[in-house]
Design a protein around this motif. Structure first.
Motif, short mmCIF file in Angstrom:
data_model
loop_
_atom_site.label_atom_id
_atom_site.label_comp_id
_atom_site.label_asym_id
_atom_site.label_seq_id
_atom_site.Cartn_x
_atom_site.Cartn_y
_atom_site.Cartn_z
N ASN A 2 8.61 43.23 57.02
CA ASN A 2 8.06 44.19 57.97
C ASN A 2 7.21 43.47 59.01
O ASN A 2 6.20 42.88 58.69
N THR A 3 7.65 43.54 60.26
CA THR A 3 6.93 42.82 61.31
C THR A 3 5.95 43.71 62.05
O THR A 3 5.26 43.25 62.95
N LYS A 4 5.88 45.01 61.68
CA LYS A 4 4.99 45.91 62.41
C LYS A 4 3.60 46.02 61.79
O LYS A 4 2.74 46.71 62.30
N PHE A 5 3.42 45.37 60.68
CA PHE A 5 2.18 45.50 59.94
C PHE A 5 1.30 44.27 60.19
O PHE A 5 1.71 43.14 59.92
N HIS A 6 0.14 44.50 60.76
CA HIS A 6 -0.75 43.39 61.12
C HIS A 6 -2.02 43.46 60.29
O HIS A 6 -3.01 44.07 60.69
N LYS A 7 -1.97 42.84 59.14
CA LYS A 7 -3.09 42.95 58.20
C LYS A 7 -4.37 42.33 58.77
O LYS A 7 -5.47 42.72 58.41
N ASP A 8 -4.21 41.37 59.66
CA ASP A 8 -5.39 40.71 60.24
C ASP A 8 -6.21 41.66 61.12
O ASP A 8 -7.33 41.34 61.50
N ILE A 83 -1.23 53.17 60.41
CA ILE A 83 -1.45 53.72 61.76
C ILE A 83 -2.89 54.17 61.90
O ILE A 83 -3.56 53.88 62.90
N ALA A 84 -3.41 54.86 60.89
CA ALA A 84 -4.78 55.38 60.93
C ALA A 84 -5.80 54.24 61.06
O ALA A 84 -6.83 54.40 61.72
N LEU A 85 -5.51 53.12 60.46
CA LEU A 85 -6.45 52.00 60.49
C LEU A 85 -6.15 51.02 61.63
O LEU A 85 -6.81 50.00 61.77
N GLY A 86 -5.14 51.35 62.43
CA GLY A 86 -4.87 50.54 63.61
C GLY A 86 -4.22 49.19 63.32
O GLY A 86 -4.38 48.25 64.08
#
Ligand SMILES: [Zn+2]
Length: 89
Positions: A2-8, A83-86
Motif C-alpha cells: 500500500n503506497t497511500k499510507f504515510h506512517k511518518d 484519513i482521519a489522522l491525515g
C-alpha cells in the motif's frame, strides 16, 4: 503493498491524546489516561508516548499505535482512521 499510507505523518502521540480529550498523567515512556473502552473512573489506560501503543489494565483493550486507538475508539476501518489522522493519500 500500500503506497497511500504515510506512517511518518502520524501525529505526535502526546499531542494526539491531549487534543482528543485524554490528558496523560505521569512521567516517563508510559503514561496513564482515562480509558474510553470501559466505564473508567481512574486512569487505567497505559499509553506509550513514543509510539501511541496502548493497553488498558482494567478491560484489556490494547493496540500498537494511534491508528489502532483511533479505529477502536470510533469503530473505523483502517483506511478511515488513516484519513482521519491525515496519513492517507
Ligand atoms: Zn479499559
Amino acid at each position: 503493498m500500500n503506497t497511500k499510507f504515510h506512517k511518518d505523518r502520524l501525529p505526535n502521540p502526546l499531542e494526539y491524546f491531549e487534543q482528543n480529550g485524554f490528558p496523560l498523567v505521569g512521567q516517563g515512556e508510559w503514561r496513564s489516561a482515562i480509558c474510553p473502552f470501559h466505564g473508567d473512573t481512574k486512569p487505567s489506560l497505559r499509553v506509550r508516548i513514543e509510539t501511541g501503543a496502548f493497553r488498558c489494565l482494567a478491560c484489556g483493550e490494547k493496540g500498537g499505535d494511534l491508528l489502532a486507538f483511533h479505529q477502536k475508539r470510533f469503530g473505523m476501518s483502517f483506511k478511515d482512521a488513516c484519513i482521519a489522522l491525515g496519513v492517507w493519500g
